[in-house]
Design a protein around this motif. Sequence first.
Motif, PDB file in Angstrom:
ATOM      1  N   LEU A  45      20.978 -16.109 -33.361  1.00 52.45           N
ATOM      2  CA  LEU A  45      22.402 -16.173 -33.670  1.00 52.45           C
ATOM      3  C   LEU A  45      23.003 -17.399 -32.981  1.00 52.45           C
ATOM      4  N   VAL A  46      23.701 -18.196 -33.764  1.00 53.30           N
ATOM      5  CA  VAL A  46      24.301 -19.406 -33.200  1.00 53.30           C
ATOM      6  C   VAL A  46      25.771 -19.096 -32.894  1.00 53.30           C
ATOM      7  N   PRO A  47      26.101 -19.045 -31.623  1.00 55.57           N
ATOM      8  CA  PRO A  47      27.479 -18.681 -31.285  1.00 55.57           C
ATOM      9  C   PRO A  47      28.426 -19.875 -31.366  1.00 55.57           C
ATOM     10  N   SER A  48      29.697 -19.566 -31.377  1.00 52.63           N
ATOM     11  CA  SER A  48      30.706 -20.627 -31.346  1.00 52.63           C
ATOM     12  C   SER A  48      30.700 -21.268 -29.970  1.00 52.63           C
ATOM     13  N   PRO A  49      31.011 -22.559 -29.915  1.00 59.46           N
ATOM     14  CA  PRO A  49      30.985 -23.240 -28.600  1.00 59.46           C
ATOM     15  C   PRO A  49      32.163 -22.797 -27.734  1.00 59.46           C
ATOM     16  N   THR A  50      31.947 -22.876 -26.450  1.00 59.19           N
ATOM     17  CA  THR A  50      33.046 -22.597 -25.519  1.00 59.19           C
ATOM     18  C   THR A  50      33.996 -23.789 -25.525  1.00 59.19           C
ATOM     19  N   GLU A  51      35.077 -23.673 -24.781  1.00 64.18           N
ATOM     20  CA  GLU A  51      36.075 -24.763 -24.755  1.00 64.18           C
ATOM     21  C   GLU A  51      35.460 -26.033 -24.200  1.00 64.18           C
ATOM     22  N   ASP A  52      34.692 -25.863 -23.135  1.00 65.73           N
ATOM     23  CA  ASP A  52      34.074 -27.048 -22.516  1.00 65.73           C
ATOM     24  C   ASP A  52      33.094 -27.697 -23.479  1.00 65.73           C
ATOM     25  N   GLU A  53      32.309 -26.807 -24.129  1.00 63.35           N
ATOM     26  CA  GLU A  53      31.307 -27.334 -25.063  1.00 63.35           C
ATOM     27  C   GLU A  53      31.997 -28.031 -26.243  1.00 63.35           C
ATOM     28  N   LEU A  54      33.069 -27.428 -26.729  1.00 62.22           N
ATOM     29  CA  LEU A  54      33.775 -28.037 -27.856  1.00 62.22           C
ATOM     30  C   LEU A  54      34.364 -29.390 -27.469  1.00 62.22           C
ATOM     31  N   THR A  55      34.895 -29.448 -26.269  1.00 59.33           N
ATOM     32  CA  THR A  55      35.443 -30.717 -25.765  1.00 59.33           C
ATOM     33  C   THR A  55      34.356 -31.774 -25.729  1.00 59.33           C
ATOM     34  N   GLU A  56      33.192 -31.390 -25.244  1.00 61.97           N
ATOM     35  CA  GLU A  56      32.062 -32.332 -25.167  1.00 61.97           C
ATOM     36  C   GLU A  56      31.631 -32.763 -26.560  1.00 61.97           C
ATOM     37  N   ILE A  57      31.654 -31.774 -27.499  1.00 63.11           N
ATOM     38  CA  ILE A  57      31.294 -32.125 -28.880  1.00 63.11           C
ATOM     39  C   ILE A  57      32.274 -33.170 -29.423  1.00 63.11           C
ATOM     40  N   LEU A  58      33.544 -32.958 -29.135  1.00 63.26           N
ATOM     41  CA  LEU A  58      34.562 -33.898 -29.621  1.00 63.26           C
ATOM     42  C   LEU A  58      34.329 -35.281 -29.029  1.00 63.26           C
ATOM     43  N   VAL A  59      34.016 -35.301 -27.770  1.00 61.89           N
ATOM     44  CA  VAL A  59      33.772 -36.590 -27.113  1.00 61.89           C
ATOM     45  C   VAL A  59      32.612 -37.326 -27.777  1.00 61.89           C
ATOM     46  N   ARG A  60      31.551 -36.589 -28.041  1.00 64.26           N
ATOM     47  CA  ARG A  60      30.327 -37.225 -28.563  1.00 64.26           C
ATOM     48  C   ARG A  60      30.462 -37.639 -30.033  1.00 64.26           C
ATOM     49  N   THR A  61      31.156 -36.802 -30.779  1.00 64.67           N
ATOM     50  CA  THR A  61      31.139 -37.027 -32.227  1.00 64.67           C
ATOM     51  C   THR A  61      32.300 -37.880 -32.734  1.00 64.67           C
ATOM     52  N   THR A  62      33.259 -38.172 -31.903  1.00 64.34           N
ATOM     53  CA  THR A  62      34.394 -38.963 -32.386  1.00 64.34           C
ATOM     54  C   THR A  62      34.349 -40.391 -31.875  1.00 64.34           C
ATOM     55  N   ALA A  63      33.329 -40.731 -31.169  1.00 62.46           N
ATOM     56  CA  ALA A  63      33.158 -42.121 -30.711  1.00 62.46           C
ATOM     57  C   ALA A  63      31.988 -42.735 -31.478  1.00 62.46           C
ATOM     58  N   GLN A  64      31.513 -43.833 -31.041  1.00 61.98           N
ATOM     59  CA  GLN A  64      30.358 -44.476 -31.674  1.00 61.98           C
ATOM     60  C   GLN A  64      29.142 -43.588 -31.533  1.00 61.98           C
ATOM     61  N   GLU A  65      28.344 -43.516 -32.577  1.00 65.01           N
ATOM     62  CA  GLU A  65      27.149 -42.673 -32.520  1.00 65.01           C
ATOM     63  C   GLU A  65      26.150 -43.252 -31.542  1.00 65.01           C
ATOM     64  N   GLY A  66      25.538 -42.405 -30.770  1.00 65.20           N
ATOM     65  CA  GLY A  66      24.546 -42.867 -29.823  1.00 65.20           C
ATOM     66  C   GLY A  66      23.205 -43.094 -30.494  1.00 65.20           C
ATOM     67  N   ALA A  67      22.298 -43.562 -29.714  1.00 67.16           N
ATOM     68  CA  ALA A  67      20.964 -43.808 -30.253  1.00 67.16           C
ATOM     69  C   ALA A  67      20.311 -42.482 -30.611  1.00 67.16           C
ATOM     70  N   PRO A  68      19.587 -42.439 -31.694  1.00 66.05           N
ATOM     71  CA  PRO A  68      18.901 -41.197 -32.069  1.00 66.05           C
ATOM     72  C   PRO A  68      17.839 -40.850 -31.025  1.00 66.05           C
ATOM     73  N   PRO A  69      17.557 -39.575 -30.857  1.00 62.89           N
ATOM     74  CA  PRO A  69      16.555 -39.159 -29.848  1.00 62.89           C
ATOM     75  C   PRO A  69      15.157 -39.646 -30.199  1.00 62.89           C
ATOM     76  N   GLN A  70      14.426 -39.933 -29.178  1.00 61.11           N
ATOM     77  CA  GLN A  70      13.073 -40.421 -29.372  1.00 61.11           C
ATOM     78  C   GLN A  70      12.100 -39.241 -29.344  1.00 61.11           C
ATOM     79  N   PRO A  71      10.994 -39.370 -30.029  1.00 63.53           N
ATOM     80  CA  PRO A  71       9.990 -38.269 -30.013  1.00 63.53           C
ATOM     81  C   PRO A  71       9.505 -37.991 -28.591  1.00 63.53           C
ATOM     82  N   VAL A  72       9.472 -36.759 -28.263  1.00 60.74           N
ATOM     83  CA  VAL A  72       9.017 -36.341 -26.935  1.00 60.74           C
ATOM     84  C   VAL A  72       7.629 -35.705 -27.010  1.00 60.74           C
ATOM     85  N   LEU A  73       7.423 -34.957 -28.080  1.00 56.03           N
ATOM     86  CA  LEU A  73       6.128 -34.266 -28.236  1.00 56.03           C
ATOM     87  C   LEU A  73       5.437 -34.754 -29.491  1.00 56.03           C
TER      88      LEU A  73
END
Lengths: 614, 338
Positions: free
Chosen positions: B182-210
């Motif tokens: 079950l994917v829950p709704s984000p908390t206020e802090d998490e939502l704030t962080e989502i806003l920060v990350r998604t409303t600015a320039q996109e970061g570099a895509p993640p690199q393969p780890v495994l």
Amino acid sequence: MSGSRDVSAPEASVSSEPAWSEFDRSFARAAARVRAKLALSRALGGATIGGALTVAAAGVAWWLRRGDLRLWSVSLVGVGALAALVGSRAWRWSDEEVALFLDEAHASSEAIVTASGVADRSSASARTVLLSARAALERPGASPRALRPWHALLPVALALAAWLVRLPLPPSPADTTPRPSGVEAVALEGLEGLEEVKALARLEARDEEQRRRLRELAGRAERLEKRLAEGMPRREAQAEIARLRQDVAAERQKLGAGGARAGLEAALGKLAKEPRLADAQKALGDRDLTGFDREMAELANRLEEKDRARAREALEEAAAAARREGAPELARELEEQARRLADRGAGAEALRKLADALGDDLPKEGRDALEGMRREGGERERSELGRQLAEALSDLDDEELKRLARKLAAAAKESPPGAAGEASREELERLQRELATPEGRRELAARLRELARAPEESPEARRDRGLDEAERGLGRGEARLQGTPVPTPGATPGQGRGKPGQGTPGAGRDATSGGKPDSGTPSAGRGGGAGTHGGGTAPVDGDSLRAHANAPLNAAAPNPGGVVGRAPGVAGETARIAGEGRLGEVAPGAVEGASRSEIPREYREQVGRYFPAR
Amino acid sequence: MTEGLESRLSEAQRTTEALLDAIGRVIVGQGPVVEQTLWAMIAGGHVLLEGAPGLGKTLLVKTLARCLDLHFSRIQFTPDLMPSDVLGTNVLVTDEAGKRSFALHKGPLFAQIVLADEINRATPKTQSALLEAMQEAACTIAGTRHVMTPPFFVLATENPIEMEGTYPLPEAQLDRFLLKVLVPSPTEDELTEILVRTTAQEGAPPQPVLTREAVLELRALCRDVLVAEPVMRFAARLVGASDPASPAAPELVRRALRYGAGVRGAQALVLASKAVALLSGRAHVSFADIAKVARPVLRHRLIRSFEGEADGVSTDVVVDALLAHVPERPPSVERASR
């Protein structure tokens, strides 16, 4: 990973690798520790449960008034602990359970149970788990708690149980059990009268057989007392008391009974020849040995030397006859009475002679006592005379004493020939000698008091008195049980047989004859004295008036062939007691007894018309 | 050898932590969701992600695919999606010599990480096309069986809100998913962080780890994790007690459930708990591991009764009741441990 391996088992300890062997050993040690603690905890638990059961059982025992069970209930503590120990063997934890416990105690995430149950010990995973398990096992302090909070109940339960064991039992509640109609329970502590029956065990017995019988009577009284304390049906208690009375009365009748009856008859026949022994003969016929002894003592005080000699001869003849007819006990008693008559008579004779010699020097009280002794032969008068003589002698001067001595010497010369006269003469001469010196006079005063002293009863009389007291006691006990007295032969107030001048009905006092104030109950005796016979008896309550044959023929025993008073009733018991009746026996006194009884002839004839002989 | 396994366990822990860290740079919060997804991946199972739109389900799967350096495909399930659209089909091709023949044109299912987005919007016919692939990592097309390249990992999403025009997954299909997360709704802090990350320039895509091999190694390692018999029995008792007809079932199960979990549920419990143990650096499963995976493993396998649905009794509540009702250890051990 399937199945649980018992690493405590010998084969399990064998491992190809030292690490696994070490684990097996560590686990076995830990398992032993865990199991021991569990057994201890269970034993404590069992003891606690046993303690709780002890309290419950002791409480129930206390409630049921079973003091003996209370003590036994304490053993439930041990039984509980033992049962728990035995049970812990059956409930012994498996290795898997131990491993689960150790995992929980060490928070080792089930490493120990995984390692102990792993099937393929050579796999890499198994070795990795082994490391975790060994690390967990090396941590200290993983064993179950032996003491649980609820174990604190054990000392509490023990304290409660101890208190309950020491707690006095509650009084017996009123028995509300529905009983058959007419059955009533009674619980009594120390019923009056049973002590006298219990005292029979200490009575001097005539022979071994009688000792056994007396002890048996005492034992029955003890058992009855115990049962009464515990509570028993009233009728049953009454019946047992009635049986006891019957047997005590029968014991009194043993002298001259059965095979010895002929001896008694023969002795009575010999005694009948001497009129002065009529009362004594009657008492002996009734087998009232106390009365017989009393009569003989009075005769000794009353009779003059010649009469005493004849009475003694009659007694000796009676003894010889009794012995001849197979009644040796009775013969011994008669011989003893003959001897006592001589000894006692000599003393009385000396007192009388001394009193006569003193003449007017004897105070009036002394003369009255002398007169009373001559007339009735009472011990009281004899004692009073002795005391007065001693005082009178102390007041005499030397001249008077010499005169008194001369008189005694003259009296001694007048003593008739024969054994009795010889004894009197010796007694008088001795008095004369004693009067001669001051020391002798002191000795004489002491001896006068000794002569005045009441004689000891004969062994048969003592025995008879003990049995009489037991019988009276049982009468009182029976009265207490049923609330109304039961007529008891020889045990009722005013039982004493009347003699001329004694036993006046009511509160009258025979001043002339010295009759004693009576208790006011009617007596069978004739008030033959010259004094007033005024007074009256108390009104007789209708409820206590019983169809009791006042059996003067045999006052101390059931009228042979008849019913003793009123037998208290248990169905069947009454008939049995009444039926005993000794129909097969006829007491000596009953032979021609009716004609000798105090019932007027016209009454007897009237009754005879209603009950014609079959 | 022991040292080897120990190091492999440490390595697995390290790599999974690195994976979680990489995902965490993209996905804000949703730690349990990411963790449970990894359990399924390591245990060799599939995951059904359920949550409202916009909670990052698709992003999570895509990020995971990038971090794992695996072949990723995404299928958007729609009502007109056909099985051949998923599996692929044979097409007539002409070679250079002019010879014509049928050649398999593989569908998007032939990937290593498959995102079945909004799976409940496709018809049951299309949904059932996944059955064989999910169970056996193979599919049959025109009579020919095709084995997927391992690791084969299906992540499906569904939206519990927009139920109109959807086709609820049948029990047989649901049973194929190891976990339902079950994917829950984000908390206020998490939502704030989502806003920060998604409303600015996109970061570099993640690199393969495994790498693929590392994933396969993790899966192999997971199978080596040991489970003690009492722990296995606990899992079995849990599943058994979920059957309303079982005498061991708690009252809530009897009232709120129509059917309990089956054999696949018990297998899933053990497999998922092995993954949990592995991620904890242990070579053995504990009772706590079983309890930890019970909710995501069982929640989609318990079929509620009418009464349960009417009362609004969620399957998570039932699972909690099961965990509270079924003892881990024998009662005597439980008592002594208290």
